[in-house]
Design a protein around this motif. Structure first.
Motif, PDB file in Angstrom:
ATOM      1  N   VAL A 111       0.842  -1.207   0.000  1.00  0.00           N
ATOM      2  CA  VAL A 111       0.000   0.000   0.000  1.00  0.00           C
ATOM      3  C   VAL A 111       0.872   1.250   0.000  1.00  0.00           C
ATOM      4  O   VAL A 111       0.649   2.198  -0.767  1.00  0.00           O
ATOM      5  CB  VAL A 111      -0.942   0.007   1.222  1.00  0.00           C
ATOM      6  N   ARG A 112       1.895   1.266   0.874  1.00  0.00           N
ATOM      7  CA  ARG A 112       2.741   2.458   1.008  1.00  0.00           C
ATOM      8  C   ARG A 112       3.547   2.743  -0.252  1.00  0.00           C
ATOM      9  O   ARG A 112       3.834   3.901  -0.559  1.00  0.00           O
ATOM     10  CB  ARG A 112       3.698   2.284   2.195  1.00  0.00           C
ATOM     11  N   SER A 113       3.916   1.690  -0.994  1.00  0.00           N
ATOM     12  CA  SER A 113       4.769   1.894  -2.166  1.00  0.00           C
ATOM     13  C   SER A 113       3.985   1.999  -3.473  1.00  0.00           C
ATOM     14  O   SER A 113       4.573   2.226  -4.527  1.00  0.00           O
ATOM     15  CB  SER A 113       5.788   0.743  -2.280  1.00  0.00           C
ATOM     16  N   THR A 114       2.662   1.842  -3.419  1.00  0.00           N
ATOM     17  CA  THR A 114       1.833   2.008  -4.616  1.00  0.00           C
ATOM     18  C   THR A 114       1.371   3.461  -4.668  1.00  0.00           C
ATOM     19  O   THR A 114       0.335   3.825  -4.119  1.00  0.00           O
ATOM     20  CB  THR A 114       0.624   1.044  -4.589  1.00  0.00           C
ATOM     21  N   THR A 115       2.157   4.285  -5.344  1.00  0.00           N
ATOM     22  CA  THR A 115       1.922   5.730  -5.325  1.00  0.00           C
ATOM     23  C   THR A 115       1.482   6.299  -6.670  1.00  0.00           C
ATOM     24  O   THR A 115       1.081   7.463  -6.730  1.00  0.00           O
ATOM     25  CB  THR A 115       3.206   6.463  -4.884  1.00  0.00           C
ATOM     26  N   THR A 116       1.532   5.505  -7.737  1.00  0.00           N
ATOM     27  CA  THR A 116       1.264   6.068  -9.068  1.00  0.00           C
ATOM     28  C   THR A 116      -0.033   5.577  -9.698  1.00  0.00           C
ATOM     29  O   THR A 116      -0.398   6.031 -10.781  1.00  0.00           O
ATOM     30  CB  THR A 116       2.424   5.722 -10.029  1.00  0.00           C
ATOM     31  N   ASN A 117      -0.739   4.664  -9.026  1.00  0.00           N
ATOM     32  CA  ASN A 117      -1.976   4.122  -9.595  1.00  0.00           C
ATOM     33  C   ASN A 117      -3.037   4.094  -8.499  1.00  0.00           C
ATOM     34  O   ASN A 117      -3.013   3.216  -7.622  1.00  0.00           O
ATOM     35  CB  ASN A 117      -1.736   2.717 -10.168  1.00  0.00           C
ATOM     36  N   ASP A 118      -3.964   5.048  -8.540  1.00  0.00           N
ATOM     37  CA  ASP A 118      -4.972   5.165  -7.480  1.00  0.00           C
ATOM     38  C   ASP A 118      -5.883   3.953  -7.415  1.00  0.00           C
ATOM     39  O   ASP A 118      -6.286   3.515  -6.331  1.00  0.00           O
ATOM     40  CB  ASP A 118      -5.811   6.430  -7.690  1.00  0.00           C
ATOM     41  N   ARG A 119      -6.236   3.401  -8.576  1.00  0.00           N
ATOM     42  CA  ARG A 119      -7.156   2.254  -8.600  1.00  0.00           C
ATOM     43  C   ARG A 119      -6.527   1.025  -7.933  1.00  0.00           C
ATOM     44  O   ARG A 119      -7.173   0.350  -7.118  1.00  0.00           O
ATOM     45  CB  ARG A 119      -7.537   1.919 -10.047  1.00  0.00           C
ATOM     46  N   LEU A 120      -5.266   0.741  -8.263  1.00  0.00           N
ATOM     47  CA  LEU A 120      -4.599  -0.411  -7.657  1.00  0.00           C
ATOM     48  C   LEU A 120      -4.358  -0.189  -6.167  1.00  0.00           C
ATOM     49  O   LEU A 120      -4.492  -1.117  -5.366  1.00  0.00           O
ATOM     50  CB  LEU A 120      -3.282  -0.683  -8.361  1.00  0.00           C
ATOM     51  N   ARG A 121      -4.011   1.040  -5.803  1.00  0.00           N
ATOM     52  CA  ARG A 121      -3.804   1.309  -4.373  1.00  0.00           C
ATOM     53  C   ARG A 121      -5.093   1.076  -3.599  1.00  0.00           C
ATOM     54  O   ARG A 121      -5.078   0.538  -2.484  1.00  0.00           O
ATOM     55  CB  ARG A 121      -3.288   2.732  -4.159  1.00  0.00           C
ATOM     56  N   LYS A 122      -6.226   1.454  -4.180  1.00  0.00           N
ATOM     57  CA  LYS A 122      -7.516   1.222  -3.525  1.00  0.00           C
ATOM     58  C   LYS A 122      -7.754  -0.269  -3.322  1.00  0.00           C
ATOM     59  O   LYS A 122      -8.244  -0.691  -2.263  1.00  0.00           O
ATOM     60  CB  LYS A 122      -8.642   1.833  -4.358  1.00  0.00           C
TER      61      LYS A 122
END
Length: 308
Positions: A111-122
């Motif tokens: 979660v913390r390292s997924t910064t460029t794709n809002d859909r995947l972070r969700k």
């Protein structure tokens, strides 16, 4: 069907690694499911197994969409008949708990390292929160069974309800409160020198969340009779003029640029998320566990707004 997209190195690794740890978890549940004696424990394991499979399907679709060479899948099932009395349900629980805790930290890092794709972070956030709920389900069952190891109590604490404050809980309450005080000071300092109005609004929101968390921690510490740390000043006077810092003239003004302050706070939020998660899973008191889980949830939402 989703349109084929491309993603960066970090997200590619996150999806691949997420599936890897989920596949290992699936095999662990399938294997130990054959050795469980307690019927209720077996039902809980089945529930956790089905939830794991549900989230696996979602991420497998993401791997397919992004054409990621995902890890090999485990067998459909692992079945054998054996009665090994030496492998107790308590032993199996501790093995599952350790695996789920390791998974939780891995998912949190994702979660913390997924910064460029809002859909995947969700998607990762939803999975993390579901994993926390499953962890709590397993923990509460084990506590009812008497399988938990109880740390030493904090002898100076005032008794509250049925639960005695442990040394671990006393330390983490105090440690988190001092962190909130430090974070509040930094947030106020940055608010005084920030230029971007949206960044200032986010800092203000973050300050409100930190203040609310500090009050909760102060209340818990005060109730249990643990000494409170010194509070930060009520306000911080900015003795420099932030206006010239818009121009990158002096070499020592780089830290006061909005971009630098954003990166600094982003790192602090990431560390705080990890610490909240680590603390939540080791607390023995149900009210404290619930408090730290709620803090983690609100801070995760804050982090999402901060980087979106």
């Amino acid at each position: 069907m989703m349109e084929l997209q491309s993603i960066g190195l970090s997200l590619t690794y996150n999806i691949w690694n997420w599936l890897r740890i989920r596949y290992k978890s699936l095999e662990t549940f399938q294997f130990y499911g054959n050795l469980v004696h307690d019927r209720d424990f077996s039902l809980i394991m089945d529930r956790l197994l089905e939830d794991t499979k549900k989230h696996m399907k979602v991420m497998e679709e993401e791997g397919k969409n992004f054409k990621i060479p995902v890890p090999g899948k485990p067998p459909v099932e692992i079945k054998f008949q054996a009665s090994i009395n030496q492998v107790t349900d308590k032993f199996i629980y501790k093995k599952l708990l350790a695996d789920m805790m390791a998974e939780l930290f891995t998912i949190s890092r994702t979660v913390r390292s997924t910064t460029t794709n809002d859909r995947l972070r969700k998607l990762f956030v939803q999975d993390m929160l579901a994993h926390v709920r499953n962890f709590e389900l397993l923990y509460k069952f084990s506590k009812a069974k008497g399988w938990e190891d109880v740390p030493p109590t904090y002898k100076m604490a005032s008794p509250i309800g049925k639960e005695s404050l442990t040394l671990t809980e006393a330390f983490h309450l105090w440690d988190h409160l001092t962190q909130r005080y430090n974070q509040l000071q930094m947030t106020e300092l940055f608010s005084g020198v920030a230029h971007d109005p949206d960044f200032k609004a986010v800092l203000k929101l973050g300050g409100k969340i930190l203040t609310g968390q500090a009050k909760q921690l102060e209340q818990q510490i005060s109730q249990h009779g643990v000494p409170l740390p010194e509070r930060p000043p009520a306000s911080i006077e900015i003795t420099i003029d932030p206006e010239p810092l818009k121009v990158n003239t002096p070499a020592n003004t780089e830290i006061f640029r909005d971009e630098a302050m954003f990166r600094t706070l982003n790192r602090f939020i990431q560390i705080s998320l990890y610490q909240l998660q680590r603390t939540g899973v080791i607390m023995m008191d149900p009210a404290m566990r619930d408090m730290f889980i709620k803090m983690q949830t609100s801070q995760t939402e804050m982090y999402t707004k901060f980087i979106s």
